[in-house]
Design a protein around this motif. Structure first.
Motif, PDB file in Angstrom:
ATOM      1  N   THR A 195      -7.581   7.847   5.324  1.00  0.00           N
ATOM      2  CA  THR A 195      -6.218   7.500   4.542  1.00  0.00           C
ATOM      3  C   THR A 195      -6.317   7.290   3.032  1.00  0.00           C
ATOM      4  OG1 THR A 195      -5.900   6.002   6.746  1.00  0.00           O
ATOM      5  CG2 THR A 195      -4.781   5.380   4.599  1.00  0.00           C
ATOM      6  N   ARG A 196      -5.420   7.962   2.432  1.00  0.00           N
ATOM      7  CA  ARG A 196      -5.384   7.928   0.823  1.00  0.00           C
ATOM      8  C   ARG A 196      -4.145   7.121   0.477  1.00  0.00           C
ATOM      9  NH1 ARG A 196      -8.192  11.916   2.669  1.00  0.00           N
ATOM     10  NH2 ARG A 196      -9.284  13.123   1.275  1.00  0.00           N
ATOM     11  N   ALA A 197      -4.431   5.986  -0.127  1.00  0.00           N
ATOM     12  CA  ALA A 197      -3.353   5.097  -0.519  1.00  0.00           C
ATOM     13  C   ALA A 197      -3.549   4.427  -1.827  1.00  0.00           C
ATOM     14  CB  ALA A 197      -3.167   4.117   0.453  1.00  0.00           C
TER      15      ALA A 197
ATOM     16  N   TYR B  74     -10.996  10.635  -4.178  1.00  0.00           N
ATOM     17  CA  TYR B  74     -11.434  10.002  -3.120  1.00  0.00           C
ATOM     18  C   TYR B  74     -12.805  10.609  -2.754  1.00  0.00           C
ATOM     19  CZ  TYR B  74      -6.395   9.437  -3.103  1.00  0.00           C
ATOM     20  OH  TYR B  74      -5.172   9.323  -3.479  1.00  0.00           O
TER      21      TYR B  74
ATOM     22  N   ARG C  62     -12.299   9.214   2.588  1.00  0.00           N
ATOM     23  CA  ARG C  62     -11.497   8.440   3.513  1.00  0.00           C
ATOM     24  C   ARG C  62     -10.473   9.240   4.054  1.00  0.00           C
ATOM     25  NH1 ARG C  62      -9.678   3.543   0.670  1.00  0.00           N
ATOM     26  NH2 ARG C  62      -9.385   4.947  -0.859  1.00  0.00           N
TER      27      ARG C  62
ATOM     28  N   HIS D 232       1.060   5.165   0.526  1.00  0.00           N
ATOM     29  CA  HIS D 232       0.257   6.407   1.006  1.00  0.00           C
ATOM     30  C   HIS D 232       0.667   7.485  -0.025  1.00  0.00           C
ATOM     31  CE1 HIS D 232      -1.488   4.339   4.272  1.00  0.00           C
ATOM     32  NE2 HIS D 232      -0.327   3.709   4.430  1.00  0.00           N
ATOM     33  N   THR D 233      -0.355   8.339  -0.291  1.00  0.00           N
ATOM     34  CA  THR D 233      -0.185   9.486  -1.302  1.00  0.00           C
ATOM     35  C   THR D 233      -0.572  10.634  -0.797  1.00  0.00           C
ATOM     36  OG1 THR D 233      -2.278   8.943  -2.377  1.00  0.00           O
ATOM     37  CG2 THR D 233      -0.644   7.663  -3.187  1.00  0.00           C
TER      38      THR D 233
ATOM     39  N   GLU E 290       8.727   0.958  -4.725  1.00  0.00           N
ATOM     40  CA  GLU E 290       7.161   0.771  -4.554  1.00  0.00           C
ATOM     41  C   GLU E 290       6.529   0.297  -5.601  1.00  0.00           C
ATOM     42  OE1 GLU E 290       6.607   5.024  -2.336  1.00  0.00           O
ATOM     43  OE2 GLU E 290       6.686   5.280  -4.489  1.00  0.00           O
TER      44      GLU E 290
ATOM     45  N   ASP F 111       0.864  -1.359   0.189  1.00  0.00           N
ATOM     46  CA  ASP F 111      -0.082   0.044   0.217  1.00  0.00           C
ATOM     47  C   ASP F 111       1.035   1.295  -0.050  1.00  0.00           C
ATOM     48  OD1 ASP F 111      -2.195  -1.506  -0.136  1.00  0.00           O
ATOM     49  OD2 ASP F 111      -2.750  -1.192   2.110  1.00  0.00           O
TER      50      ASP F 111
END
Length: 78
Positions: free
Chosen positions: A29-31, A23, A27, A14-15, A68, A12
């Motif tokens: 958490t942005r991933a 989104y 949410r 994260h961005t 990544e 995952d």
């Protein structure tokens, strides 16, 4: 990894969102989920010495570090 190679996220990622429309459910958490598939558009260069530009399924483009992403060889049939 060359331009045109298929890759997937290795975990995952994260961005920092560039567009809230990515989104719509808000949410916290942005991933980008582990295993998300994309294609390499650009290899590292002078401006981004360690990053690849990836166009992920859905048309979202992100600059990703080599650790990544990993090669995508298709789904494994068991």
């Amino acid at each position: 990894m060359e331009v045109g190679s298929l890759v997937m996220t290795s975990r995952d990622i994260h961005t920092v969102p560039m567009d809230d429309s990515l989104y719509p459910n808000g949410r916290g958490t942005r991933a980008i989920a582990k295993g998300t598939v994309g294609i390499i558009l650009e290899r590292p260069g002078v401006a981004r010495e360690r990053q690849f530009l990836i166009n992920f399924v859905g048309g979202h483009q992100w600059w990703m570090y080599h650790n990544e992403i990993e090669p995508y060889f298709g789904e494994k049939n068991v």
